[in-house]
Design a protein around this motif. Structure first.
Motif, short mmCIF file in Angstrom:
data_model
loop_
_atom_site.label_atom_id
_atom_site.label_comp_id
_atom_site.label_asym_id
_atom_site.label_seq_id
_atom_site.Cartn_x
_atom_site.Cartn_y
_atom_site.Cartn_z
N ALA A 13 0.84 -1.21 0.00
CA ALA A 13 0.00 0.00 0.00
C ALA A 13 0.87 1.26 0.00
CB ALA A 13 -0.93 -0.02 1.21
N ARG A 14 1.49 1.54 -1.12
CA ARG A 14 2.47 2.62 -1.19
C ARG A 14 1.84 4.00 -1.24
NH1 ARG A 14 7.10 0.11 -1.39
NH2 ARG A 14 7.28 -1.95 -2.38
N ASN A 15 0.54 4.07 -1.49
CA ASN A 15 -0.15 5.36 -1.49
C ASN A 15 -0.92 5.61 -0.20
OD1 ASN A 15 0.66 5.98 -4.15
ND2 ASN A 15 -1.04 4.78 -4.99
N LEU A 16 -0.74 4.75 0.77
CA LEU A 16 -1.57 4.77 1.97
C LEU A 16 -1.34 6.04 2.79
CD1 LEU A 16 -3.64 3.03 3.53
CD2 LEU A 16 -1.72 2.10 4.83
N LYS A 17 -2.45 6.72 3.11
CA LYS A 17 -2.39 7.96 3.88
C LYS A 17 -3.05 7.82 5.25
CE LYS A 17 -2.66 10.58 -0.44
NZ LYS A 17 -2.69 9.36 -1.28
N TRP A 18 -3.99 6.89 5.37
CA TRP A 18 -4.77 6.80 6.61
C TRP A 18 -5.23 5.37 6.82
CZ3 TRP A 18 -10.59 8.30 6.34
CH2 TRP A 18 -11.23 8.03 7.57
N VAL A 19 -5.09 4.88 8.05
CA VAL A 19 -5.65 3.60 8.46
C VAL A 19 -6.70 3.87 9.53
CG1 VAL A 19 -5.23 1.40 9.61
CG2 VAL A 19 -3.61 2.24 7.90
N GLN A 20 -7.92 3.40 9.29
CA GLN A 20 -9.00 3.47 10.27
C GLN A 20 -9.20 2.08 10.84
OE1 GLN A 20 -11.56 5.96 11.55
NE2 GLN A 20 -11.63 4.17 12.89
N SER A 21 -8.81 1.87 12.09
CA SER A 21 -9.10 0.60 12.73
C SER A 21 -10.60 0.51 12.99
CB SER A 21 -8.33 0.49 14.05
OG SER A 21 -8.76 -0.65 14.77
N LEU A 22 -11.18 -0.61 12.66
CA LEU A 22 -12.60 -0.82 12.91
C LEU A 22 -12.85 -1.34 14.32
CD1 LEU A 22 -13.69 -2.33 9.48
CD2 LEU A 22 -13.95 0.03 10.28
N GLY A 23 -11.78 -1.52 15.09
CA GLY A 23 -11.86 -1.88 16.50
C GLY A 23 -11.12 -0.86 17.33
N ALA A 24 -11.04 -1.14 18.63
CA ALA A 24 -10.34 -0.21 19.52
C ALA A 24 -8.84 -0.43 19.49
CB ALA A 24 -10.86 -0.37 20.95
N GLY A 25 -8.40 -1.67 19.30
CA GLY A 25 -6.99 -1.98 19.36
C GLY A 25 -6.26 -1.54 18.10
N VAL A 26 -5.07 -0.97 18.30
CA VAL A 26 -4.24 -0.57 17.16
C VAL A 26 -2.84 -1.17 17.27
CG1 VAL A 26 -5.48 1.59 16.73
CG2 VAL A 26 -3.55 1.57 18.33
N ASP A 27 -2.59 -2.02 18.27
CA ASP A 27 -1.24 -2.53 18.50
C ASP A 27 -0.72 -3.32 17.32
OD1 ASP A 27 -3.46 -4.02 19.92
OD2 ASP A 27 -1.95 -5.61 19.84
#
Length: 322
Positions: free
Chosen positions: A61-75
């Motif tokens: 994902a070389r153009n990736l600007k934002w990740v939205q976790s659909l859960g609470a955990g981001v570890d």
């Protein structure tokens, strides 16, 4: 702009809502990391649970600007080397309290009433009566006092339980009887019928539930883990369950998910295993989509500072939390 939504249950529903509310963006959906392989390279945004945080996938994902976790955990996202340069990570904290609190009550009652034994009896058509124990009057120590922990405290109080909490920030709370600081986790565990782990998988929390904690617990007490499998030193827990250092456990998370069939936890009669479902309910899209919609609107308008549940910094200062 291209958005990829990955989820084995709710990707299509969340994707349909995004297309309706934001018709000018390209939304694609996938059931899992494998089926997302052909879509990820051109993605600007990925929305996913941490269980889909696959290094190989995100490296594309070389153009990736934002990740939205659909859960609470981001570890799991934070542990990926492919996301070392990611500048925007958000999560869905604040929505899981009711369902995880209900599951916690289910675990406690099931352990006290030995409900797994009753299910096995039904399978064997065996009518055998035996006494259980009531939840009223029991005590619980909650390790991790976010929105989930606070909701669990409220419901446990309603059941007539004594509630202690382990947190860095004690505050006036109507449903908590006693506070402990994180350094006093062993003492907090020693006074409770149930030790509930709902803490995040930060570097300082990973592996905290070890032999020292299990030795501090009473032999008639139970561990419940609805946080992260990495909080537990699993061989130490297995040893404590085998030797009777603790009475039993209810685990919604594990060191490896799915839990391998050779893991001894599968065969322990004093252990309840569920496949990371304490936060999973049929109404989950209705819970999570308001966060997704709000954040997408702000993202498209360039209002990054107004996005909900931003993780700042994206990478933990103390290092990996994997």
């Amino acid at each position: 702009m291209k958005v990829l939504v990955i989820d084995h249950l709710f990707a299509d529903e969340i994707g349909s809502r995004l297309r309706a509310d934001f018709p000018n963006i390209d939304v694609v959906t996938a059931l899992d990391s494998q089926s997302a392989q052909g879509e990820v390279a051109a993605c600007d945004v990925i929305m996913s649970l941490g269980m889909n945080a696959d290094e190989t996938l995100f490296a594309q994902a070389r153009n990736l600007k934002w990740v939205q976790s659909l859960g609470a955990g981001v570890d799991k996202f934070q542990s990926l080397a492919a996301l070392d340069n990611l500048e925007l990570l958000t999560n869905a904290k604040g929505i899981h309290g009711p369902q995880i609190a209900e599951m916690t009550i289910l675990y406690m009652i099931s352990l006290l009433r030995d409900f797994p034994a009753l299910v096995r009896q039904q399978d064997a058509k065996n009518w055998r009566r035996f006494p259980g124990r009531k939840l009223q009057g029991r005590s619980i120590t909650i390790w991790g006092l976010g929105t989930i922990g606070e909701e669990i405290a409220r419901i446990c109080h309603a059941f007539g339980m004594t509630v202690s909490a382990v947190t860095r920030t004690p505050r006036d709370h109507p449903f908590i009887d006693r506070y402990y600081l994180p350094g006093d986790l062993a003492e907090a565990a020693s006074v409770a019928d149930f030790l509930l782990a709902v803490a995040p998988a930060t570097a300082e929390n990973v592996g905290r539930l070890n032999a020292d904690i299990f030795q501090a617990m009473r032999p008639d007490s139970y561990l419940i883990n609805v946080g992260r499998g990495s909080l537990v030193v699993e061989p130490d827990l297995i040893a404590a369950l085998k030797t009777g250092s603790i009475a039993g456990a209810a685990l919604d998370v594990a060191s490896a998910e799915p839990l391998p069939p050779e893991n001894p936890l599968w065969d322990m009669p004093n252990t309840i295993l569920t496949p990371h479902i304490s936060g999973m309910i049929e109404e989950y899209p209705e819970q999570v989509y308001p966060i997704v919609k709000t954040n997408m609107a702000h993202f498209l308008a360039g209002r990054i500072d107004q996005m909900i549940n931003r993780i700042d910094p994206v990478k933990p200062i103390t290092g990996s939390t994997h």
